[in-house]
Write a protein that holds these residues in place. Structure first.
Motif, PDB file in Angstrom:
ATOM      1  N   GLU A 166       0.825  -1.211   0.000  1.00 47.83           N
ATOM      2  CA  GLU A 166       0.000   0.000   0.000  1.00 47.83           C
ATOM      3  C   GLU A 166       0.856   1.257   0.000  1.00 47.83           C
ATOM      4  OE1 GLU A 166      -4.292  -1.242   1.963  1.00 47.83           O
ATOM      5  OE2 GLU A 166      -2.812  -0.235   3.230  1.00 47.83           O
ATOM      6  N   VAL A 167       1.896   1.261   0.810  1.00 53.88           N
ATOM      7  CA  VAL A 167       2.793   2.429   0.848  1.00 53.88           C
ATOM      8  C   VAL A 167       3.490   2.586  -0.496  1.00 53.88           C
ATOM      9  CG1 VAL A 167       4.837   3.420   1.934  1.00 53.88           C
ATOM     10  CG2 VAL A 167       3.093   2.305   3.341  1.00 53.88           C
ATOM     11  N   GLU A 168       3.907   1.471  -1.072  1.00 59.20           N
ATOM     12  CA  GLU A 168       4.562   1.509  -2.384  1.00 59.20           C
ATOM     13  C   GLU A 168       3.614   2.080  -3.452  1.00 59.20           C
ATOM     14  OE1 GLU A 168       6.452  -1.591  -5.709  1.00 59.20           O
ATOM     15  OE2 GLU A 168       5.569  -2.348  -3.852  1.00 59.20           O
ATOM     16  N   ILE A 169       2.346   1.653  -3.401  1.00 58.72           N
ATOM     17  CA  ILE A 169       1.359   2.161  -4.358  1.00 58.72           C
ATOM     18  C   ILE A 169       1.194   3.667  -4.196  1.00 58.72           C
ATOM     19  CG2 ILE A 169      -1.112   2.165  -4.909  1.00 58.72           C
ATOM     20  CD1 ILE A 169       0.274  -0.219  -6.086  1.00 58.72           C
ATOM     21  N   GLN A 170       1.103   4.125  -2.955  1.00 54.86           N
ATOM     22  CA  GLN A 170       0.948   5.565  -2.713  1.00 54.86           C
ATOM     23  C   GLN A 170       2.105   6.353  -3.327  1.00 54.86           C
ATOM     24  OE1 GLN A 170       0.265   6.596   1.371  1.00 54.86           O
ATOM     25  NE2 GLN A 170      -1.730   5.580   1.469  1.00 54.86           N
ATOM     26  N   GLN A 171       3.311   5.820  -3.179  1.00 56.55           N
ATOM     27  CA  GLN A 171       4.488   6.526  -3.702  1.00 56.55           C
ATOM     28  C   GLN A 171       4.592   6.397  -5.223  1.00 56.55           C
ATOM     29  OE1 GLN A 171       7.591   4.623  -1.427  1.00 56.55           O
ATOM     30  NE2 GLN A 171       7.172   5.825   0.431  1.00 56.55           N
ATOM     31  N   LYS A 172       4.408   5.177  -5.710  1.00 56.41           N
ATOM     32  CA  LYS A 172       4.577   4.916  -7.133  1.00 56.41           C
ATOM     33  C   LYS A 172       3.506   5.604  -7.975  1.00 56.41           C
ATOM     34  CE  LYS A 172       5.677   1.064 -10.243  1.00 56.41           C
ATOM     35  NZ  LYS A 172       5.902  -0.404 -10.315  1.00 56.41           N
ATOM     36  N   CYS A 173       2.292   5.685  -7.435  1.00 54.38           N
ATOM     37  CA  CYS A 173       1.169   6.242  -8.189  1.00 54.38           C
ATOM     38  C   CYS A 173       0.872   7.702  -7.838  1.00 54.38           C
ATOM     39  CB  CYS A 173      -0.076   5.388  -7.975  1.00 54.38           C
ATOM     40  SG  CYS A 173       0.126   3.685  -8.554  1.00 54.38           S
ATOM     41  N   GLY A 174       1.758   8.308  -7.073  1.00 55.88           N
ATOM     42  CA  GLY A 174       1.669   9.744  -6.851  1.00 55.88           C
ATOM     43  C   GLY A 174       0.459  10.212  -6.061  1.00 55.88           C
ATOM     44  N   PHE A 175       0.131   9.508  -4.993  1.00 50.87           N
ATOM     45  CA  PHE A 175      -1.008   9.934  -4.175  1.00 50.87           C
ATOM     46  C   PHE A 175      -0.809  11.348  -3.641  1.00 50.87           C
ATOM     47  CE2 PHE A 175      -3.616   6.044  -2.727  1.00 50.87           C
ATOM     48  CZ  PHE A 175      -3.485   5.448  -3.974  1.00 50.87           C
ATOM     49  N   ALA A 176       0.416  11.679  -3.264  1.00 54.28           N
ATOM     50  CA  ALA A 176       0.688  12.982  -2.644  1.00 54.28           C
ATOM     51  C   ALA A 176       0.532  14.135  -3.629  1.00 54.28           C
ATOM     52  CB  ALA A 176       2.099  12.984  -2.044  1.00 54.28           C
ATOM     53  N   GLU A 177       0.741  13.869  -4.912  1.00 57.58           N
ATOM     54  CA  GLU A 177       0.681  14.941  -5.916  1.00 57.58           C
ATOM     55  C   GLU A 177      -0.648  14.985  -6.656  1.00 57.58           C
ATOM     56  OE1 GLU A 177       3.280  12.501  -6.154  1.00 57.58           O
ATOM     57  OE2 GLU A 177       4.414  13.711  -4.705  1.00 57.58           O
ATOM     58  N   LEU A 178      -1.525  14.030  -6.379  1.00 54.22           N
ATOM     59  CA  LEU A 178      -2.746  13.896  -7.173  1.00 54.22           C
ATOM     60  C   LEU A 178      -3.650  15.115  -7.057  1.00 54.22           C
ATOM     61  CD1 LEU A 178      -4.360  12.060  -9.028  1.00 54.22           C
ATOM     62  CD2 LEU A 178      -5.385  10.998  -6.993  1.00 54.22           C
ATOM     63  N   TYR A 179      -3.812  15.647  -5.850  1.00 55.96           N
ATOM     64  CA  TYR A 179      -4.704  16.792  -5.678  1.00 55.96           C
ATOM     65  C   TYR A 179      -4.190  18.002  -6.461  1.00 55.96           C
ATOM     66  CZ  TYR A 179      -7.489  20.474  -3.567  1.00 55.96           C
ATOM     67  OH  TYR A 179      -8.343  21.547  -3.388  1.00 55.96           O
TER      68      TYR A 179
END
Length: 1005
Positions: free
Chosen positions: A84-97
């Protein structure tokens, strides 16, 4: 012998270039069968691959195209958390907004975040609220809208102040020192909560949040304050307020919680009638010695009594006690209850209306020199007591209204610590009114003979929601909002707001009705200072648009600490003071020490955060009906004459699995961090964030939301089933690129086209459910589609075509085209709820470039082309036949049967012909649907039926545009394992400009 016989058939068909006719179940048996007599299964041209030398089992496996994917069937423990943490980083959860805010979009969706309180660690209530909001935000972003969502925190207030100071207290600390400690505590709580929200996958720009202690926010808040003050809605007055002795500050209604188990020492006391009412004195001679009997649950307020109130239209009686000569004045309808209470008979001496009591005067029981008038009042009720109400204007809201009307004195005998002052007399001074003060007052009443009865009364009583201690009502000079002048406007504005659930609207309106006035000043240090100056000599306040505007600019630049840091000459400079006529020199003024109620802080958030006039939605728990929803409404209506929200979503609270309120003492608190990362107790493994999100989505949010191991295990199992289906879809799309290998919908097999039709219906239902904040309906729709339409229906039919037809054949590519669309649609449908799983699937899915993420690629891409007239009727009709065929051979394989369908010439026959043009076929689309070895479609029943033929017959009713067509179907089969298909009625109805099929007896689909 059965399987060998099937194998022989398969070899024959292979030489003919046709696929084996059996269903997936028999195919799997054939693949694993090890008998040397059957070694030729699937080795002909009809197989996609030739068997290599070696064991028979290996040979069979290599003749079919089995699913293959690297997507794991199951993730658990640390692997799940790391993924889950890897997905957040790899898929850009932090930059999505930030990405979606920069893209061009015609429409915006604004969900205004109600600020959680920055006084503790994140809990499941936070999870319920934040995830619920995030589900809607992610859905709106996926369908192309620009989401406006700025998380915020409510940072001021007494709870933070108390926790920050701990055992140190405020002794010896300056306001600035208190504020510094409170700010540090709030910042720590915000950091912990923010980290949790990010781990839950909540989409936001976490570097651009709003905080009520920010200078810019405070400046916007003061602008709202100034506009309301200029309109006369905010004013200063001396009147009763809820006062918390334990907090030493005034409280608003929203800061109270009512303890229904509070125990009071209720008393019945007499006020001797010293001057009879003029209207009854002449005609009721000889009534000397009458005493007015009152009842109160707060004996400590007796010393502050200024009147006794009666109901003008009620009947009152003078009654004589049978056990002594005492004469009492009570309401007539309360006489029987009083007699039972006193344990004696009460004889009526005279009866008259309340209005005849006007002008009567009583003597105060503990203050012999004080006269107490009898006064009319509409708040008097007959539910309890005597029908005559002891009135202490300093200690009751309704009592104060009576005092205002009749110009009574409002003397406060209680200090900020809840103790009697010297005005109460030497016997009571310094005694706590709720403890020894009450004891002393009761003792004084007993000594003077005024105490008639004392009893324990269990009733609802207001407590300070922070300290959990009872409050008192006492008057003080405070700042108020005149809510009475805003109620009608607020109600009118609320009628234009959509409320979910609609039942919450009544609670909102009831809360507005009950709001008398709103005290917005607090006697604390940690908050936004009220921008007012007071004259040193007269105490008159100095406040206007010039002074407030200047202070707002200072706050925006320096923050509100400057109220204590800067000299008064800077806060109130000469050029500002000159604009105030007759104000005098700056030295004549001192700065105020009160701060604003935190509900005013958060209630002004629309002015500080929103770009547009109104948010699309406010989403909070039901406790905000009397809190943030209301304070936001009042401030917005006061300034802009409209509500700050277009819709309100009111959700319930998180409770234990038993429905109990969570409590550390009960040991039933569920920590969201433990839910995700696991705990020491084996019953609480690491579930990950998506399980927490599924729990939120699946719950009925409009009631109390239960959480615990049972609920979480079920959520995990449901996600596991979903992963299994997603893995099947991914495995059968190995090597398929929809960008170049997809089949045109018009060229696809009917069953594949039909699944696209169902997928389109599914996407419409899911879209509607998300739009209604009904994620639970999304999950129910999803599960029905996966279980009924895919697993039980489609997957059982297509496995032969997927595994046994040539890799590039039209039939297999048609199936893969449908599977890819289904995978894509299901993945996007679950994405708002399960963003980690959705992005993980997207990483394995075909048809997009490396590095592309699901959330940047849009919503479900269904097409109107998938809705084809006639297609649904043909497949649904065949399904109706298939259902009874399969239900009539329980425990047996359909592939063991030759099936003959006999239908009289007509519409139904034509529909079936669209699925099978030739009279008899082992590989038609109708045969695939039936899963039989061979299907024959005939227009009349054969005459020479073998005696062992299974025979059924029925009627199919087709209604097109209201016109009924009866189609009779007789059925039989060839000798051997034989059967003829269906006893079923189905209706095709014209509805909403599209054909819908209703199957009354239920289809398996």
């Amino acid at each position: 012998m059965l399987l060998c016989r099937v194998s022989a058939v398969s070899q024959t068909l292979a030489r003919w270039g046709r696929r084996p006719p059996w269903g997936g179940g028999l195919l799997r048996r054939a693949v694993s069968f090890t008998s040397s007599r059957c070694h030729g299964v699937g080795s002909g041209e009809g197989g996609a691959r030739h068997a290599d030398s070696g064991s028979a089992q290996g040979g069979y496996r290599d003749t079919v195209l089995l699913p293959h994917t690297e997507f794991p069937m199951k993730l658990s423990g640390q692997k799940l958390l790391d993924r889950e943490v890897e997905i957040q980083q790899k898929c850009g959860f932090a930059e999505l907004y930030s990405w979606q805010r920069e893209r061009k979009s015609k429409k915006e969706f604004c969900l205004h975040d109600g600020p959680p309180y920055a006084n503790g660690d994140p809990h499941v209530g936070h999870a319920l609220n934040k995830i619920l909001k995030d589900i809607r935000n992610r859905f709106e972003m996926l369908r192309g809208r620009q989401v406006h969502y700025i998380p915020g925190w409510d940072c001021h207030g007494l709870p933070i102040e108390l926790k920050a100071l701990g055992e140190v207290g405020t002794s010896g600390l300056s306001p600035l020192q208190i504020r510094q400690k409170a700010r540090e505590f709030a910042e720590g709580a915000i950091a912990r909560q923010k980290a949790a929200f990010q781990r839950w996958g909540v989409m936001a720009d976490w570097d651009q949040c709003y905080y009520t202690y920010d200078g810019a926010y405070e400046a916007a808040q003061l602008k709202v304050f100034q506009e309301m003050f200029s309109k006369g809605i905010i004013y200063q007055d001396y009147k009763p307020v809820f006062w918390s002795p334990s907090s030493r500050t005034a409280l608003a209604e929203a800061e109270l919680e009512y303890n229904t188990e509070h125990v009071s020492r209720a008393i019945y006391a007499t006020f001797p009638l010293v001057k009879p009412p003029p209207k009854i004195a002449a005609e009721k001679a000889g009534l000397e010695g009458v005493s007015v009997l009152v009842w109160t649950t707060q004996p400590w307020t007796i010393p502050a009594n200024q009147a006794v109130c009666y109901m003008p239209n009620a009947q009152y009686s003078v009654v004589k006690r049978a056990d002594n000569t005492q004469l009492l004045l009570v309401a007539t309808e309360r006489t029987a209850s009083m007699a039972a209470l006193l344990g004696t008979q009460l004889e009526s001496v005279g009866t008259f209306t309340g209005s005849q009591l006007e002008g009567g005067i009583c003597k105060h029981p503990t203050l012999p020199d004080k006269d107490v008038p009898l006064l009319p009042a509409n708040h008097v009720t007959m539910d309890k007591g005597t029908g005559l109400v002891h009135t202490a204007p300093a200690h009751g809201m309704e009592d104060y209204s009576v005092a205002s009307h009749f110009k009574l004195s409002v003397e406060c005998m209680v200090d900020e610590d809840g103790k009697f002052t010297e005005l109460a007399g030497p016997e009571l001074q310094s005694l706590s009114v709720m403890a020894e003060g009450t004891d002393k007052v009761i003792s004084m009443l007993k000594e003077c003979g005024a105490l008639v009865k004392e009893e324990q009364c269990v009733h609802s009583y207001p407590y300070d929601w922070r300290t959990k201690q009872p409050v008192v009502i006492r008057p003080s000079k405070q700042w108020f909002i005149n809510t009475a002048s805003l109620k009608d406007k607020a109600k009118e504005a609320l009628q234009k707001v959509r409320v979910l659930p609609e039942s919450a609207r009544g609670s909102l309106l009831a809360m507005l009705d009950r709001r008398t006035y709103w005290c917005i000043s607090r006697q604390r240090s940690w908050g936004v200072p009220i921008p007012v100056f007071y004259h040193r000599e007269t105490g008159e306040p100095l406040i206007n648009k010039h002074t407030v505007s200047h202070i707002a600019n200072l706050f925006k630049e320096k923050g509100s600490d400057c109220w204590w840091e800067l000299p008064i000459e800077t806060l109130l400079p000469p050029d500002v003071l000159k604009k105030v006529s007759g104000s005098g020199p700056v030295a004549d003024y001192v700065r105020g020490e009160d701060v604003l109620d935190i509900w005013f802080d958060s209630g002004a958030s629309w002015a500080a955060v929103l770009q547009d006039p109104r948010a699309d939605a406010y989403v909070e728990g039901k406790d905000q009906i009397g809190g943030w929803f209301q304070s936001s409404l009042f401030t917005s209506v006061a300034v802009r004459n409209k509500a700050p929200y277009k819709s309100l979503v009111v959700h319930g609270f998180a409770v234990s699995e038993n429905g109990d309120k969570m409590s550390k003492s009960l040991g039933n608190v569920v920590d969201p961090d433990v839910v995700i990362n696991g705990g020491q107790d084996p019953i609480m493994p690491a579930y990950g964030a998506d399980v927490l999100r599924w729990w939120v989505a699946e719950s009925n949010i409009f009631s109390e939301v239960q959480i615990g191991p049972t609920v979480l295990n079920l959520a995990r199992d449901n996600i596991g089933k979903l992963r299994s289906i997603l893995k099947f879809l991914l495995g059968n799309l190995q090597g398929f690129d929809p960008r170049v290998q997809a089949v045109d919908p018009k060229q696809m097999h009917y069953i594949d086209q039909y699944m696209l039709h169902l997928l389109r219906e599914f996407s419409i239902k899911v879209t509607d459910a998300y739009s209604e904040f009904d994620a639970g309906r999304v999950i129910r729709t999803l599960q029905a589609f996966l279980t009924r339409d895919l697993s039980s229906f489609y997957f059982s039919i297509i496995k032969d075509r997927l595994y046994c037809e040539p890799e590039d054949s039209l039939g297999r590519r048609s199936c893969q085209t449908a599977l890819e669309e289904i995978l894509d649609g299901v993945t996007r449908a679950i994405a708002p709820i399960l963003p980690h799983l959705a992005e993980e699937v997207y990483l394995h899915a075909p048809g997009h470039d490396q590095g592309e993420t699901l959330f940047k690629s849009g919503w479900i891409k269904s097409s109107s082309v998938w809705r084809r007239p006639g297609l649904e009727e043909a497949v649904e009709g065949a399904c109706a036949i298939r259902d009874l065929f399969l239900s009539s051979i329980p425990g047996k394989h359909a592939a063991q049967y030759d099936l003959t369908i006999a239908i009289e010439p007509g519409l139904l026959f034509e529909l079936m012909e669209s699925l099978q043009e030739e009279p008899t076929s082992t590989s038609s689309q109708l045969a695939e649907l039936m899963m039989a070895a061979r299907v024959s479609l005939v227009s009349e029943l054969p005459c020479d039926l073998p005696p062992d033929t299974l025979l059924n017959h029925g009627t199919f009713l087709i209604n097109l545009e209201g016109e009924g067509h009866q189609e009779h179907a007789s059925k039989t089969c060839f000798p051997g394992n034989s059967f003829y298909g269906c006893h079923h009625i189905y209706n095709i109805l014209w509805f909403n400009a599209s054909l819908q099929l209703l199957v009354p007896y239920g289809a398996s689909r």
